[in-house]
Scaffold this active site. Sequence first.
Site, mmCIF file in Angstrom:
data_model
loop_
_atom_site.group_PDB
_atom_site.id
_atom_site.type_symbol
_atom_site.label_atom_id
_atom_site.label_comp_id
_atom_site.label_asym_id
_atom_site.label_seq_id
_atom_site.Cartn_x
_atom_site.Cartn_y
_atom_site.Cartn_z
ATOM 1 N N SER A 1 -9.647 1.673 3.213
ATOM 2 C CA SER A 1 -8.826 2.477 2.328
ATOM 3 C C SER A 1 -7.818 1.665 1.519
ATOM 4 C CB SER A 1 -8.079 3.527 3.149
ATOM 5 O OG SER A 1 -7.169 2.899 4.045
ATOM 6 N N LYS B 1 0.856 -1.187 0.000
ATOM 7 C CA LYS B 1 0.000 0.000 0.000
ATOM 8 C C LYS B 1 0.892 1.237 0.000
ATOM 9 C CE LYS B 1 -3.809 1.970 2.802
ATOM 10 N NZ LYS B 1 -4.587 1.807 4.053
ATOM 11 N N SER C 1 -9.633 -0.790 7.340
ATOM 12 C CA SER C 1 -9.082 -0.639 5.987
ATOM 13 C C SER C 1 -8.380 -1.848 5.399
ATOM 14 C CB SER C 1 -8.120 0.538 5.942
ATOM 15 O OG SER C 1 -8.849 1.715 5.815
HETATM 16 N N1 GLN Z 1 -12.885 3.768 6.591
HETATM 17 C C1 GLN Z 1 -12.349 4.232 7.831
HETATM 18 C C2 GLN Z 1 -12.000 5.680 7.705
HETATM 19 O O1 GLN Z 1 -12.330 6.240 6.731
HETATM 20 C C3 GLN Z 1 -11.153 3.410 8.213
HETATM 21 C C4 GLN Z 1 -9.946 3.760 7.452
HETATM 22 C C5 GLN Z 1 -8.762 2.953 7.811
HETATM 23 O O2 GLN Z 1 -8.857 1.905 8.452
HETATM 24 N N2 GLN Z 1 -7.601 3.454 7.425
HETATM 25 O O3 GLN Z 1 -11.413 6.261 8.549
#
Ligand code: GLN
Length: 489
Positions: free
Chosen positions: A156, A81, A180
């Site tokens: 994400s 990532k 994420s």
């Molecule tokens: N979807 C969640 C957010 O927008 C979690 C994101 C993540 O785990 N990096 O914060």
Amino acid sequence: MSQEIYYKKLTELDEMLDKSEISAVELLKEFIGRTKQIEPQIGAFISFDESRALAQAAESDKRRASGRKLSALDGIPVGLKDVIAVRGQKLTCASKMLENYVSPYTATAALKLEDAGAVFWGRLNMDEFAMGSSCENSAFLKTKNPWDTTRIPGGSSGGSAAATAAGECVVALGSDTGGSIRQPASLCGIVGMKPTYGLVSRYGLAAFASSLDQIGPFARSVKDAAVLLGTIAGHDPKDSTSVKIDIPDYAAQLDAGALSGKTLGVAAEYFGDGVDAAVRKRVEEAIELCRSKGANIKEVSLPHTDLAIPVYYIIATAEASSNLARYDGVRYTHRSKLADDVISLYTKSRAEGFGEEVKRRIILGSYVLSSGYYDAYYLRAQKVRTLIRRDFERAFESVDAILTPTSPTPAFKFGEKTANPLAMYLSDICTINVNLAGLPGISVPCGFTPEGLPVGLQIIGKAFRESELLSIAYAYEQAAGFSDAHPNL
Ligand code: GLN
């Protein structure tokens, strides 16, 4: 073996490399070819470093040929990532702010992969600074779900999930602050795991919310995830939150009989109105399958579950507003050309460099930390966070793990939730609690909706009991048999 090489598991490829049925360079070329062929459809990668990857693969071939293989990962193409630093490579976090930033150092998790002989095959798309649930917040490109390219891959770490599911890399690393890793793994039909907070070093992971962030694996089987986790876990003096514990050989300890005699918790709070009917059905079937394999299913109560989203969006945004203050246009970030004094240099660089969602979170985070509001919001949220953690502690007095859906819905269409941030935030309703409590959680494929979209089962474990959690996931996976299902591309 008729299966396409790019869908083979890490453990199978390791064996082929051992037997010289393929070389690491040939293997990488297979993935380069596969990636070039399907990237126009999928869009999982932000950048590639083909020549470096080829050089790493050639080194791996020399090692294997002379009996100096470093690990099962030696010569295996891995995706990262674009939030995990590798020296000499761009680290964009899918943000215009860092579009031209090249990292001067390597993250500990990536260094451990390198030391294990892994080949870094490309950097994967994500929501900007890991904020989002659909990958639609990337400043650069849209990643599509390999099972239905009109739909989002989750976020994400959507690029990591899509690339692994589509056979563009063997395994990948992502980061999980509120879901994420697990949510995109679930939506793309693969395995994704968030380790216990403190198991994997965060050194070199661009920070979003430091008390929640963890790096973890994406893979097409539990065993592959176990290999990857065993490689990246362990204490790191460069991260004071990383814990000094012995790391067992997770892959070697996997036990296909692990469900027998285990007590698994099911909490009504995770099966509320927001859970899609097909998702509920698949997860209920998974629970029944666990029962048929000898597990005792026990109802547990996690009464503060519904407070997780508000608590998370106070704590995560507060920490993000502080972490993102360093991107100021002065040092290594985007710098506005329109600024005529130092204040406008800060404000214009940040206005131009950050996307809408990041700005929204910085504003929210600054607000909850500001004097007069700190006690009302931030401090209060920390107290409720303790209550959420205690819910789990109480539940784990009588169960070995907890079963829930990973995501309340299957993959949704592009644009479906972008106009409504709150609807988007609800995508993580099943995963966020686990970060707030610091616990490990894994998503394992548990079937498909009638439209053919993957559904994931989340298994939540006790802190630092990854070995047990992986075994339960492995035993379920062996019984369920979804790990050989691949998208038709
Ligand atoms: N979807 C969640 C957010 O927008 C979690 C994101 C993540 O785990 N990096 O914060």
